[in-house]
Design a protein around this motif. Structure first.
Motif, PDB file in Angstrom:
ATOM      1  N   UNK A 192       0.838  -1.199   0.000  1.00  0.00           N
ATOM      2  CA  UNK A 192       0.000   0.000   0.000  1.00  0.00           C
ATOM      3  C   UNK A 192       0.871   1.247   0.000  1.00  0.00           C
ATOM      4  N   UNK A 193       0.389   2.343  -0.585  1.00  0.00           N
ATOM      5  CA  UNK A 193       1.177   3.582  -0.589  1.00  0.00           C
ATOM      6  C   UNK A 193       1.264   4.212   0.797  1.00  0.00           C
ATOM      7  N   UNK A 194       2.212   5.102   0.976  1.00  0.00           N
ATOM      8  CA  UNK A 194       2.433   5.829   2.221  1.00  0.00           C
ATOM      9  C   UNK A 194       1.146   6.561   2.623  1.00  0.00           C
ATOM     10  N   UNK A 195       0.638   6.343   3.858  1.00  0.00           N
ATOM     11  CA  UNK A 195      -0.595   7.016   4.278  1.00  0.00           C
ATOM     12  C   UNK A 195      -0.513   8.539   4.210  1.00  0.00           C
ATOM     13  N   UNK A 196       0.669   9.115   4.465  1.00  0.00           N
ATOM     14  CA  UNK A 196       0.818  10.570   4.375  1.00  0.00           C
ATOM     15  C   UNK A 196       0.592  11.027   2.930  1.00  0.00           C
ATOM     16  N   UNK A 197       1.158  10.284   1.981  1.00  0.00           N
ATOM     17  CA  UNK A 197       0.970  10.627   0.570  1.00  0.00           C
ATOM     18  C   UNK A 197      -0.490  10.462   0.167  1.00  0.00           C
ATOM     19  N   UNK A 322       3.448  11.393  -5.163  1.00  0.00           N
ATOM     20  CA  UNK A 322       3.789  10.048  -5.617  1.00  0.00           C
ATOM     21  C   UNK A 322       3.189   9.026  -4.663  1.00  0.00           C
ATOM     22  N   UNK A 323       2.495   8.057  -5.232  1.00  0.00           N
ATOM     23  CA  UNK A 323       1.852   7.000  -4.452  1.00  0.00           C
ATOM     24  C   UNK A 323       2.407   5.665  -4.941  1.00  0.00           C
ATOM     25  N   UNK A 324       3.329   5.092  -4.213  1.00  0.00           N
ATOM     26  CA  UNK A 324       3.971   3.850  -4.629  1.00  0.00           C
ATOM     27  C   UNK A 324       3.235   2.684  -3.975  1.00  0.00           C
ATOM     28  N   UNK A 325       2.569   1.888  -4.786  1.00  0.00           N
ATOM     29  CA  UNK A 325       1.851   0.754  -4.234  1.00  0.00           C
ATOM     30  C   UNK A 325       0.920   0.118  -5.246  1.00  0.00           C
ATOM     31  N   UNK A 326       0.295  -0.935  -4.807  1.00  0.00           N
ATOM     32  CA  UNK A 326      -0.659  -1.694  -5.604  1.00  0.00           C
ATOM     33  C   UNK A 326      -1.863  -0.818  -5.955  1.00  0.00           C
ATOM     34  N   UNK A 327      -2.380  -0.949  -7.166  1.00  0.00           N
ATOM     35  CA  UNK A 327      -3.487  -0.105  -7.611  1.00  0.00           C
ATOM     36  C   UNK A 327      -4.739  -0.319  -6.765  1.00  0.00           C
ATOM     37  N   UNK A 332      -8.356   2.075  -2.950  1.00  0.00           N
ATOM     38  CA  UNK A 332      -9.191   1.931  -1.755  1.00  0.00           C
ATOM     39  C   UNK A 332      -8.813   2.969  -0.711  1.00  0.00           C
ATOM     40  N   UNK A 333      -7.512   3.175  -0.528  1.00  0.00           N
ATOM     41  CA  UNK A 333      -7.050   4.160   0.450  1.00  0.00           C
ATOM     42  C   UNK A 333      -7.458   5.571   0.038  1.00  0.00           C
ATOM     43  N   UNK A 334      -7.344   5.873  -1.253  1.00  0.00           N
ATOM     44  CA  UNK A 334      -7.746   7.198  -1.724  1.00  0.00           C
ATOM     45  C   UNK A 334      -9.241   7.419  -1.534  1.00  0.00           C
TER      46      UNK A 334
END
Length: 565
Positions: A192-197, A322-327, A332-334
């Motif tokens: 998952x991408x960085x929660x701050x990002x 930049x959001x590095x992670x699985x789509x 879902x996080x976004x």
């Protein structure tokens, strides 16, 4: 497992433990121990003998794209190893998990000029995500585990294992043969991408007046279509796709504006991106085709980029978040971060549904009269229109990168999300669709699979008609017959003052060729007879081919905004 368990046996068992059900390949002398193990052991794997190693690679690619599982292809040393390479290169650059296995000369014969000696590891290293050449039999289980881990984690890709002839016959301890669960399909080990990002991106999305989402193949690979639909609906943001991103949303979704870029994009979808004040790239490299050589979106637009591969982010555009992670996990996080902020959307926010509807309507208004035309030669738009009306739900269309690709990218409509359109956009080699269609048919036997190709592509791959007949693959094939390498001739027309050179060839009677192999076939010159022929082909209970005498590409209204100049 008996005491005579050998390296070839170990390879077969490792494939079995990793859930492999189909292997596409071609025999050779250095592969004899492997073939003997396939013959002796009870493994539940179906081996599909092909007529060309290139075809085996493309079959494994198509199979992997429609199943999400690792596609496996194999071939012998020497020429076989070189022929297998195009399929692995395409798969690797398209983020498709394909394992290529090639046999090799004996370890003891290296450097002694044996027939078919080749430094396979050096050949495949720059063109696959992971590769190795086995030196000892005890390395086989670990090599297979590493290959499956590499193919299915992070950005998916291709792997290659070279297995020497003598090592296949050496004794192997069966206790070393085990597989890691979960490495048989993509995506494994989601991140998952960085929660701050995520919070930063959510704030940007909510406050943007006209956000647009551009999706590449990563959305379909991650199974993120529902999550994408949720986020797009929250923001009322139009969604555009790359050629490989088709299926990110159903083509009937009210926020799906269609394909953008130089191949399949049209002025109406370009206008959707042009009005954006923020673009979110998802599972997309933002390469030259998608962005019309980095002109659309323009550099002034705010950019958010979600991708599992950090090396794709900020390569072509200065990226604000930049959001590095699985789509899937990223979307879902976004969506979760956007939800409590929706009350802060601008009062003059663009209406994404209206923008997408306008783009679709304008595109259809241009397309419809071309599709209805009774001019000869037959316009390619007529073929696409008929397939849109005739194909059942969950059908899969596989297009070669020549004449068919821009038409089907722009105008083919799948009524559901997922992988229902396939083309080889990474390297664009001709001869892909027939073999990839075979792989797709094995992977999704309950779906109607249609392979569309130009006559140039047919010449690369027609030997596989024998494979199709022998295995009774119910593939439906359409050949656009215009006797030209159309992309090059169109480029010579627009960029070289119509100085046509070495791009035209004689017309082939494709239906008669197909019939000689045992394929039911039709040849159509009259556009009024096309629907009946396509219906008959789709209703036929075996393989079928329709040879369509069509316009030369340089004389059509093809949706390509820029040829090579």
């Amino acid at each position: 497992m008996s005491s005579s368990f050998n390296g070839a046996d170990g390879l077969v068992r490792m494939l079995q433990l990793n859930g492999v059900k189909h292997i596409f390949g071609l025999c050779g002398d250095t592969s004899l121990p492997f073939y003997d193990a396939m013959a002796r052991l009870d493994h539940g794997i179906d081996h599909i003998l092909t007529r060309d190693e290139r075809s085996a690679g493309y079959m494994a690619d198509g199979y992997a794209r429609v199943t999400g599982k690792v596609g496996v292809c194999e071939g012998p040393s020497g020429g076989g190893a070189t022929y297998l390479l195009p399929g692995l290169v395409e798969a690797n650059e398209s983020s498709v998990p394909v394992l290529g296995i090639t046999s090799d000369v004996s370890v003891g014969a290296r450097g002694k000029f044996p027939l078919t000696e080749l430094d396979q590891q050096a050949l495949y290293k720059p063109l696959t995500k992971w590769n190795t050449t086995i030196d000892r039999v005890d390395q086989i289980p670990g090599a297979v585990r590493s290959a499956f881990r590499a193919m299915t984690t992070g950005r998916p890709g291709a792997a290659h294992i070279a297995l020497p002839y003598d090592v296949q016959k050496h004794a192997l301890d069966p206790a070393e043969v085990w597989a890691q669960p979960g490495h048989d399909r993509v995506p494994a080990y989601r991140s998952a991408p960085d929660p701050v990002a995520v919070e930063q991106a959510a704030e940007r999305l909510v406050t943007a007046r006209a956000p647009v989402i551009i999706c590449g193949g990563g959305v379909v690979i991650a199974g993120a279509s529902d999550a994408l639909a949720t986020l797009a609906t929250q923001l009322n943001a139009p969604v555009c796709t790359t050629v490989s991103g088709q299926g990110s949303l159903a083509d009937t979704h009210p926020l799906n504006a269609g394909v953008v870029g130089t191949n399949g994009g049209v002025a109406a979808t370009r206008a959707v991106v042009a009005q954006a004040d923020l673009v979110l790239f998802v599972g997309c490299r933002a390469g030259s085709t998608t962005t019309e050589h980095w002109q659309m979106p323009p550099r002034s637009v705010a950019i958010l980029h979600l991708d599992v591969d950090p090396m794709t982010i900020a390569t072509n555009y200065r990226t604000d978040v930049a959001l590095v992670g699985d789509a899937l996990l990223g979307l879902l996080a976004l969506a979760a971060a956007v939800a409590p902020r929706l009350g802060h959307r601008p009062v003059d926010a663009a209406d994404g549904r209206a923008l997408a509807a306008r783009a679709r309507a304008e595109k259809q208004a241009f397309f419809a009269p071309l599709a209805a035309s009774l001019d000869r030669p037959i316009k390619p738009e007529r073929v696409v229109d008929l397939l849109n009306r005739l194909l059942p739900a969950r059908a899969i269309v596989v297009a070669d990168p020549g004449t068919p690709c821009p038409y089907f990218s722009a105008y083919f409509n799948a009524p559901q999300a997922g992988r229902h359109f396939i083309t080889n956009r990474a390297h664009g080699a001709l001869g892909f669709s027939m073999s990839a269609g075979v792989g797709a048919a094995f992977g999704q036997p309950d779906s109607v699979v249609v392979s569309v190709m130009g006559d140039g592509s047919f010449g690369f791959t027609c030997g596989e008609l024998e494979t199709i007949v022998r295995r009774n693959v119910p593939l439906k094939m359409i050949v656009f017959s215009n006797s030209v390498f159309g992309w090059i001739k169109a480029s010579q027309k627009t960029g070289y003052e119509q100085r046509y050179f070495s791009v035209d060839f004689n017309r082939t009677q494709h239906a008669r060729v197909a019939e000689a192999f045992g394929v039911k076939a039709w040849r159509v010159e009259d556009p009024s007879e096309l629907e009946a022929a396509l219906k008959a082909a789709l209703m036929h209970d075996g393989p079928a081919l329709v040879d369509v005498i069509s316009q030369e590409l340089q004389d059509t209204a093809v949706p390509v905004s820029q040829w090579m100049g």
